[in-house]
Design an enzyme around this catalytic site. Sequence first.
Site, PDB file in Angstrom:
ATOM      1  N   ASP A   1       0.857  -1.186   0.000  1.00 14.50           N
ATOM      2  CA  ASP A   1       0.000   0.000   0.000  1.00 14.50           C
ATOM      3  C   ASP A   1       0.896   1.239   0.000  1.00 14.50           C
ATOM      4  OD1 ASP A   1      -1.753   2.085   0.557  1.00 14.50           O
ATOM      5  OD2 ASP A   1      -2.988   0.894   1.915  1.00 14.50           O
ATOM      6  N   HIS A   2       0.867   1.966  -1.108  1.00 13.69           N
ATOM      7  CA  HIS A   2       1.782   3.105  -1.266  1.00 13.69           C
ATOM      8  C   HIS A   2       1.327   4.335  -0.491  1.00 13.69           C
ATOM      9  CE1 HIS A   2       5.190   5.035  -2.814  1.00 13.69           C
ATOM     10  NE2 HIS A   2       5.116   4.709  -4.086  1.00 13.69           N
TER      11      HIS A   2
END
Length: 317
Positions: A288-289
């Site tokens: 998850d950026h």
Amino acid sequence: PPPPPPPPPPAAPAVVGRADGRIIATPYAKKLAKSLKVDLKTVQGTGINGRIVASDVEAAKSGKAPPKPAAAAAAAPAAAPAPAKAAAPAVPPGGKTEPLPTMQAAVAKNMALSLNVPVSRLAMSICTDELDTLYKTLKPKGVTMTALLSKCVAVALAQHPIMYSTLSPDVTTVTYNESVNVAVAVALDGGLITPVLTACDSTDVYEVGRQWKELVKKARAKSLTPAEFSTGNFTISNLGMFGIDAFDAILPPGQSAILAIGTSKPTVVPNGLNLSVKTMMTVNLTADHRHINGDVAAEFMGTLKATIEDPSNITLL
């Protein structure tokens, strides 16, 4: 008398966007729009769910209105009655329609939610020669390769708490979980389930092997409790046994990262000025950026590589 002036050009058709207001376009459509200097906000999407495709961009550039998408038919005055439910697609001759199994339908729903999360993807090659040697000594004692890999991943995760953290739905806080709960994907008839190895980092590898054997048995008997398949905070998906070299896994909702493991095979690699043959496997991380930057994910991958390539302490942890 002078001739009458020509009629004004017809007004451009109003662009009917998606119900949620987002602009969704295929990668090629975005590239084409940039090349042709077309503002995607002015383009009518005719793809699935209003997605803008390349032909829409070309039509906008030429001034020709693309065919209205099916979703546009719902754009009616507020007082108009709700449109009738769309008919099911026609079944081709000789075909048949079946409902998705309950488990697969749940998987499909979760995967759709994952499309809303921006992710980064990293890949790394890891030598498994030492791991394979250790596995040969552990296999007679009931430790499978899946259990051994899970233990290695958990030990690496323990050094990077953000990798198994939980981001709040409103994206304002991060919860650092107390234990490393590794979920491992298991394919079943009718779907996919992820039994969880709780506190895998602090559980000795022999107990991990026993727990995994019991979890798989219960999964195939469809007798897992919710706590045994819904409490993972990091997931492993392993397709190496199918001969898959490398693949990207889809991030499960509510988790920060997932690791995809490919097959291991003899590979010629540089060794100083010479060449040597080592057993290599490729692992791909999807993270998850929104709260895990690429450098942070890369540091975890480096720790994982070191743990797998020198697993001598795994039996002591």
